[in-house]
Motif scaffolding. Sequence first.
Motif, PDB file in Angstrom:
ATOM      1  N   PRO A 184       6.802  -3.304   2.517  1.00  0.00           N
ATOM      2  CA  PRO A 184       5.554  -3.682   1.839  1.00  0.00           C
ATOM      3  C   PRO A 184       4.358  -3.742   2.808  1.00  0.00           C
ATOM      4  CG  PRO A 184       7.349  -5.071   1.085  1.00  0.00           C
ATOM      5  CD  PRO A 184       7.888  -4.244   2.225  1.00  0.00           C
ATOM      6  N   THR A 230       8.024   1.650  -2.087  1.00  0.00           N
ATOM      7  CA  THR A 230       8.240   0.323  -1.522  1.00  0.00           C
ATOM      8  C   THR A 230       8.399  -0.649  -2.683  1.00  0.00           C
ATOM      9  OG1 THR A 230       7.540  -1.260   0.164  1.00  0.00           O
ATOM     10  CG2 THR A 230       5.825  -0.482  -1.337  1.00  0.00           C
ATOM     11  N   ASP A 238       7.014  -4.511  -4.182  1.00  0.00           N
ATOM     12  CA  ASP A 238       6.101  -5.648  -4.083  1.00  0.00           C
ATOM     13  C   ASP A 238       6.885  -6.851  -4.562  1.00  0.00           C
ATOM     14  OD1 ASP A 238       3.757  -4.523  -3.064  1.00  0.00           O
ATOM     15  OD2 ASP A 238       3.108  -3.859  -5.048  1.00  0.00           O
ATOM     16  N   ILE A 276       6.156 -10.497  -5.735  1.00  0.00           N
ATOM     17  CA  ILE A 276       5.108 -11.445  -6.119  1.00  0.00           C
ATOM     18  C   ILE A 276       5.768 -12.548  -6.917  1.00  0.00           C
ATOM     19  CG2 ILE A 276       2.957 -11.739  -7.399  1.00  0.00           C
ATOM     20  CD1 ILE A 276       2.431  -8.723  -6.806  1.00  0.00           C
ATOM     21  N   ARG A 302       1.398 -12.826  -2.937  1.00  0.00           N
ATOM     22  CA  ARG A 302       2.455 -11.954  -2.420  1.00  0.00           C
ATOM     23  C   ARG A 302       3.425 -12.806  -1.586  1.00  0.00           C
ATOM     24  NH1 ARG A 302       0.266  -6.865  -0.860  1.00  0.00           N
ATOM     25  NH2 ARG A 302       1.287  -6.060  -2.671  1.00  0.00           N
ATOM     26  N   ASN A 310       6.642  -0.128  -6.221  1.00  0.00           N
ATOM     27  CA  ASN A 310       5.322   0.388  -5.885  1.00  0.00           C
ATOM     28  C   ASN A 310       5.576   1.812  -5.385  1.00  0.00           C
ATOM     29  OD1 ASN A 310       2.761   0.939  -5.010  1.00  0.00           O
ATOM     30  ND2 ASN A 310       2.608  -0.805  -3.620  1.00  0.00           N
ATOM     31  N   ASN A 324       0.767   0.843   2.648  1.00  0.00           N
ATOM     32  CA  ASN A 324      -0.628   1.301   2.569  1.00  0.00           C
ATOM     33  C   ASN A 324      -1.121   1.898   3.880  1.00  0.00           C
ATOM     34  OD1 ASN A 324      -1.218   0.834  -0.159  1.00  0.00           O
ATOM     35  ND2 ASN A 324      -1.449  -1.349   0.248  1.00  0.00           N
ATOM     36  N   TRP A 330      10.063 -11.428   1.393  1.00  0.00           N
ATOM     37  CA  TRP A 330      10.545 -10.307   0.590  1.00  0.00           C
ATOM     38  C   TRP A 330      11.955  -9.868   0.960  1.00  0.00           C
ATOM     39  CZ3 TRP A 330      11.597  -5.625   2.904  1.00  0.00           C
ATOM     40  CH2 TRP A 330      11.034  -5.391   4.162  1.00  0.00           C
TER      41      TRP A 330
END
Length: 159
Positions: free
Chosen positions: A112, A145, A147, A149, A3, A156, A116, A7
């Motif tokens: 990000p 959101t 992600d 990578i 990750r 997401n 969660n 970002w």
Amino acid sequence: MKRNKMWKSIILRKIQEIDKDKEIIKIFDEEEKKIKFSECIIEHQTQNFEDEAYVRAYLVLKLIKFFGYPCEKIELEKSYSIGRKSSKKARVDILVKDKENNPFMLIECKTPETFNKEKDNAIKDQLFSLANLEEIKPKYLVLYTVDVIENEISDNTIV
């Protein structure tokens, strides 16, 4: 897959790539901490410049440029009165309206890092609670959101 912790810079680069002529996002200034969207988008309040703003701006661009939603059907930071005496306010990040100008989709954006951790609260206490305050209930409630990578952005979402 690793990750990417950079970002924000990757999203900013993507925003500049998608909206080269600044048709949708007129100002996105990290130094001055200012964001200004096109006049066709209803901004219920001045946009706060925080980490979530990167995600929100990117999604607004995607809604308009990739999914074809008219910018006139997008509202940002719509507030709702909550609580017994309606003294408290809650806001939804993005409201998308349908052709009849009824709520179609309520979207709550998260970074990000917070997605969660905050998803249960965001779904129950923000999306469902605010959807119930709409006279005509929206068809979709979305927690969103990105992600990032290996320098690639992917969505997401929980719908």
